[in-house]
Design an enzyme around this catalytic site. Structure first.
Site, PDB file in Angstrom:
ATOM      1  N   SER A 152       0.799  -1.225   0.000  1.00 57.35           N
ATOM      2  CA  SER A 152       0.000   0.000   0.000  1.00 57.35           C
ATOM      3  C   SER A 152       0.833   1.276   0.000  1.00 57.35           C
ATOM      4  O   SER A 152       0.284   2.375   0.063  1.00 57.35           O
ATOM      5  CB  SER A 152      -0.924   0.001   1.232  1.00 57.35           C
ATOM      6  OG  SER A 152      -1.837  -1.078   1.187  1.00 57.35           O
ATOM      7  N   GLU A 261     -12.893   4.752  -5.574  1.00 55.83           N
ATOM      8  CA  GLU A 261     -12.577   3.323  -5.553  1.00 55.83           C
ATOM      9  C   GLU A 261     -13.002   2.685  -4.237  1.00 55.83           C
ATOM     10  O   GLU A 261     -13.581   1.588  -4.213  1.00 55.83           O
ATOM     11  CB  GLU A 261     -11.082   3.114  -5.778  1.00 55.83           C
ATOM     12  CG  GLU A 261     -10.687   1.637  -5.802  1.00 55.83           C
ATOM     13  CD  GLU A 261      -9.197   1.419  -6.006  1.00 55.83           C
ATOM     14  OE1 GLU A 261      -8.770   0.254  -5.995  1.00 55.83           O
ATOM     15  OE2 GLU A 261      -8.445   2.419  -6.170  1.00 55.83           O
ATOM     16  N   LEU A 356     -25.527 -21.189   7.584  1.00 57.31           N
ATOM     17  CA  LEU A 356     -26.943 -21.561   7.556  1.00 57.31           C
ATOM     18  C   LEU A 356     -27.298 -22.401   6.330  1.00 57.31           C
ATOM     19  O   LEU A 356     -28.281 -23.141   6.348  1.00 57.31           O
ATOM     20  CB  LEU A 356     -27.815 -20.305   7.605  1.00 57.31           C
ATOM     21  CG  LEU A 356     -27.869 -19.616   8.972  1.00 57.31           C
ATOM     22  CD1 LEU A 356     -28.581 -18.282   8.876  1.00 57.31           C
ATOM     23  CD2 LEU A 356     -28.555 -20.510  10.006  1.00 57.31           C
ATOM     24  N   GLY A 382      -7.870  -1.547  -2.529  1.00 56.69           N
ATOM     25  CA  GLY A 382      -8.155  -0.124  -2.366  1.00 56.69           C
ATOM     26  C   GLY A 382      -7.655   0.463  -1.069  1.00 56.69           C
ATOM     27  O   GLY A 382      -8.060   1.560  -0.680  1.00 56.69           O
TER      28      GLY A 382
END
Length: 398
Positions: A152, A261, A356, A382
């Site tokens: 990042s 984004e 479930l 992002g």
């Protein structure tokens, strides 16, 4: 009436739902196994006007704003599509905005539409050569920022672009590039100073450029219908005319586009949660155990109530923040919170939905199985959840 529920946007929902029902659902499982969506799907979406939603008509788009883009994203998933399909079909949503903004054209009031001051003579040419054909469905674009050792850290870009006359010579590599295999061009973040200096610029690099190699197709946990690639650049010569905006303005352009984004990813998250609630309610009504429908049991009903509450609360908050972004408010902290809230809701809901569904939920034939896999990337792409938390604490003054 909600600003995201106008008559025009209800028509947009209906158009999107019809597109998914007719053009996507009959083929989505095959695309998942093939590892990509066909190029023809881009042309079909463009013909209907869906590909250009959120982009101004002056650059070949369909008009509308960020909220219209959110409606399309939400409805694709609510109609039975997937976040992987969004990533594959709408990759131009992260590949084109920098070009449009650099040419001085606003995009639906979003923050990225406020970069007009960096416009250069070549930017109008980029609109003609890349933006219009992509919005017409005849080209595919990708965005290349992430590097093998960078994650990042956008300011730490190490792919270099050395100026030589009317060209840049690009060397470096990128990884985890969405639509990297199918893309005709890649909007690429490069360092125009020394590596790691923060001197980031954006270049549009054609796939057929000598020295540009698309590596192996990366196999992923989810988003199977969205192709992902490694890219390599060895002395790739890129015309200076392919630079987006002025030199060293790439970091700001990337940061400003993150708002749209991240809200798209937040939308994918809450929409996935909503879809999983719908699928699970249907399953619990039809599925019987020990002579009774699952939904007749209080513990199941309460779990469904909690799932529904989380999904609807996330949707409401994302919409509130999106309205403020579309109005031009600088709500960086709120965008980060919206993404984290929606991703957390999605993570909890898809897990309970699969539980479930029991053994069937673990099978490839179950739609919830695909959503369970696809959802995991939403807290990473992002800007990871941890990066969002850093943005939030800065907004708190900590």
């Amino acid at each position: 009436m909600s600003i995201v529920d106008t008559p025009e946007r209800r028509q947009l929902r209906e158009l999107t739902r019809a597109f998914v029902t007719q053009e996507v659902l009959p083929h989505l499982d095959d695309w998942e196994r093939a590892g990509e969506v066909p190029r023809a799907l881009h042309a079909t979406a463009a013909k209907l006007g869906l590909l250009g939603v959120g982009f101004p008509e002056s650059v070949g788009g369909s008009g509308g704003d960020l909220l219209d883009s959110i409606i399309v994203t939400e409805e694709v998933i609510r109609s039975g599509g997937s976040s992987g399909l969004i990533a594959a079909l709408f990759t131009h949503g992260i590949a084109l905005p920098h070009m449009v903004a650099a040419a001085g054209v606003g995009i639906g009031g979003s923050l990225v539409g406020r970069l007009g001051g960096t416009s250069t003579p070549g930017d109008d040419d980029l609109i003609q050569r890349y933006v219009r054909p992509t919005l017409a469905g005849t080209m595919i674009g990708a965005l290349a920022i992430t590097e093998p050792d960078g994650g990042s850290d956008v300011a730490g870009i190490r792919t270099t672009a050395r100026r030589e006359g009317d060209h840049y010579v690009v060397n470096g590599s990128k990884t985890y590039i969405t639509s990297g295999h199918r893309a005709d061009f890649v909007t690429t973040a490069v360092c125009t100073g020394f590596p790691g200096s923060g001197s980031v610029s954006l270049l549009v690099i054609d796939k057929d450029s000598p020295g540009f190699t698309v590596g192996r197709r990366l196999e992923k946990l989810g988003w199977h219908c969205s192709d992902t690639a490694e890219l390599s650049f060895v002395d790739v010569r890129v015309p200076v005319a392919n630079r987006i905006g002025a030199e060293d303005t790439g970091f700001l352009a990337i940061m400003q586009n993150f708002a749209a984004e991240r809200l798209s990813l937040a939308t994918q998250a809450y929409a996935t949660a909503q879809r999983c609630v719908e699928l699970t309610v249907r399953w619990c009504r039809d599925r019987e155990t020990f002579g009774r429908p699952l939904v007749s049991r209080q513990v199941v009903r309460h779990r469904l109530a909690e799932m529904h509450t989380r999904a609807e609360a996330a949707r409401a908050y994302v919409h509130e923040v999106a309205v403020r972004v579309a109005a031009g408010e600088p709500v960086v902290t709120e965008v980060a919170m919206a993404k984290n809230v929606a991703v957390a809701a999605c993570d909890q809901v898809v897990d309970q939905a699969l539980q479930l569904h029991g053994g069937f939920g673990y099978m490839r034939d179950a739609e919830v199985e695909r959503h369970y896999r696809d959802a995991r990337i939403l807290g990473i792409g992002g800007g990871a959840t941890e990066i969002m938390n850093e943005i939030i604490v800065k907004g708190m003054g900590l």
